[in-house]
Design a protein around this motif. Structure first.
Motif, PDB file in Angstrom:
ATOM      1  N   TRP A  47       5.615  70.335  83.033  1.00 18.99           N
ATOM      2  CA  TRP A  47       4.956  71.557  82.573  1.00 18.99           C
ATOM      3  C   TRP A  47       5.430  71.875  81.156  1.00 18.99           C
ATOM      4  CZ3 TRP A  47       6.792  77.029  82.523  1.00 18.99           C
ATOM      5  CH2 TRP A  47       5.759  77.920  82.229  1.00 18.99           C
ATOM      6  N   LEU A  52      -0.800  78.619  84.400  1.00 16.71           N
ATOM      7  CA  LEU A  52      -0.588  78.200  85.795  1.00 16.71           C
ATOM      8  C   LEU A  52      -1.581  78.861  86.744  1.00 16.71           C
ATOM      9  CD1 LEU A  52       3.326  78.167  85.883  1.00 16.71           C
ATOM     10  CD2 LEU A  52       1.798  76.192  85.993  1.00 16.71           C
ATOM     11  N   LYS A  55      -2.821  76.936  89.729  1.00 18.06           N
ATOM     12  CA  LYS A  55      -2.063  75.685  89.676  1.00 18.06           C
ATOM     13  C   LYS A  55      -0.816  75.792  90.556  1.00 18.06           C
ATOM     14  CE  LYS A  55      -4.640  73.763  86.429  1.00 18.06           C
ATOM     15  NZ  LYS A  55      -5.634  72.746  86.772  1.00 18.06           N
ATOM     16  N   ARG A  56      -0.324  74.623  90.929  1.00 19.38           N
ATOM     17  CA  ARG A  56       0.898  74.545  91.731  1.00 19.38           C
ATOM     18  C   ARG A  56       1.959  73.803  90.926  1.00 19.38           C
ATOM     19  NH1 ARG A  56      -3.454  73.225  94.647  1.00 19.38           N
ATOM     20  NH2 ARG A  56      -3.074  70.974  94.581  1.00 19.38           N
ATOM     21  N   LEU A  78       6.703  82.829  86.671  1.00 21.61           N
ATOM     22  CA  LEU A  78       5.814  81.796  87.213  1.00 21.61           C
ATOM     23  C   LEU A  78       5.169  82.280  88.506  1.00 21.61           C
ATOM     24  CD1 LEU A  78       7.495  80.238  85.127  1.00 21.61           C
ATOM     25  CD2 LEU A  78       7.546  78.311  86.705  1.00 21.61           C
ATOM     26  N   ALA A  82       1.200  81.602  89.040  1.00 23.32           N
ATOM     27  CA  ALA A  82       0.836  80.332  89.676  1.00 23.32           C
ATOM     28  C   ALA A  82       0.283  80.545  91.080  1.00 23.32           C
ATOM     29  CB  ALA A  82       2.044  79.410  89.731  1.00 23.32           C
ATOM     30  N   VAL A  85       4.548  78.294  93.716  1.00 17.78           N
ATOM     31  CA  VAL A  85       5.759  77.827  93.034  1.00 17.78           C
ATOM     32  C   VAL A  85       6.702  77.325  94.119  1.00 17.78           C
ATOM     33  CG1 VAL A  85       7.693  78.405  91.535  1.00 17.78           C
ATOM     34  CG2 VAL A  85       5.482  79.542  91.206  1.00 17.78           C
TER      35      VAL A  85
END
Length: 315
Positions: A47, A52, A55-56, A78, A82, A85
């Protein structure tokens, strides 16, 4: 690179001076240093700070336990954006880290790689987030203690009741660490403190250094009984929450205490680790810490003289 050591040392000097934004990029050279594990190769990209959203991301706790406890706080931004996480960590840390945030998923080291879009070593988060010294702020108390841990702790260690203060001590870190001689303080130096009245001294030491503890020391040998099960630090965390104060050298324990918001006096050698900076009694990383710095290399007498005076002023 033949210059990797120079890059690395420059980074540590910048971080020690509090120039965090300038220092983080060079901290990535740790993977070229002999005392660090090599960088992980994974089938998904590192990353680099991309969005994110949906996103993972997998964060792997690549260094010591203290580093993990210190840097786990940086996952918070995050979690806000995200889809998932996931942190990969030692199985012994999973119970403790589960108290950080319900949204954080935990997987054990060596388990199959979850389906993610990105990965990142935990200690690279500060660089990716481009955090300045001033932006490091977490008042402490970001890890918790479950009541069951307190029950288990109290079954194994009975702290005396009464009006006296309960003061925890830890003097020895892992002796295999290259800088250990500059951070661990043999128990013989602590003798100045034993005559402070109305104190129960509680040793949190679990293995290394216990050979220095003898019948003549007025110290409750508590740490040796704790965390023998599959989870590390859970009963120790419960014990720390029952202390009035912890006095410790620079080991993982100080990060546990700081993350739990336990009042702590940290004893530092004349050339401390970068995260404590070069001056001052306060720490940006943990608000419950007070730093006692050695003024001249090798002179612990002065440090313990100051600690004794502070304890007498408290009592």
């Amino acid at each position: 690179s033949s210059h990797s050591g120079a890059h690395w040392n420059r980074s540590l000097a910048l971080l020690l001076a509090g120039s965090y934004r300038e220092g983080w990029p060079g901290y990535e050279w740790r993977f070229c240093q002999p005392e660090f594990p090599a960088a992980r190769s994974m089938p998904v990209p590192l990353w680099q700070g991309e969005s994110l959203q949906e996103k993972r991301i997998l964060i792997h706790a690549e260094q010591g336990i203290g580093d993990t406890l210190q840097f786990i706080r940086l996952i918070r931004p995050l979690l806000e954006q995200a889809e998932r996480v996931i942190i990969e960590c030692s199985s012994r840390l999973m119970a403790l880290l589960s108290t950080f945030d319900d949204r954080l998923e935990l997987v054990e080291k060596e388990s199959p790689l979850p389906d993610v879009h990105y990965h990142l070593p935990l200690m690279s988060l500060a660089a990716r987030l481009n955090l300045s010294f001033e932006e490091i702020s977490e008042a402490g108390g970001y890890l918790k203690v479950f009541p069951t841990w307190t029950d288990e702790c109290n079954e194994k260690v009975s702290l005396p009741e009464g009006s006296g203060k309960r003061l925890g001590i830890q003097w020895q870190g892992d002796p295999t660490f290259s800088e250990d001689k500059n951070r661990s303080v043999p128990l013989s130096h602590w003798e100045l403190l034993w005559d402070v009245e109305n104190v129960t001294w509680v040793s949190i030491q679990q293995s290394h250094g216990l050979e220095q503890l003898s019948e003549s020391h007025p110290v409750l040998n508590a740490g040796v009984h704790l965390d023998k099960g599959p989870h590390g630090f859970v009963e120790t965390a419960a014990l720390l929450k029952q202390l009035d104060l912890l006095i410790t050298t620079d080991t993982a324990l100080v990060h546990l205490a700081g993350a739990l918001n336990v009042p702590t006096w940290l004893i530092l050698g004349e050339h401390p680790d970068w995260r404590w900076g070069l001056e001052g009694e306060q720490s940006r990383w943990y608000s419950s810490l007070r730093l006692f710095r050695q003024k001249e290399r090798g002179d612990w007498g002065d440090v313990f003289g100051r600690i004794r005076e502070e304890l007498l002023a408290m009592s």
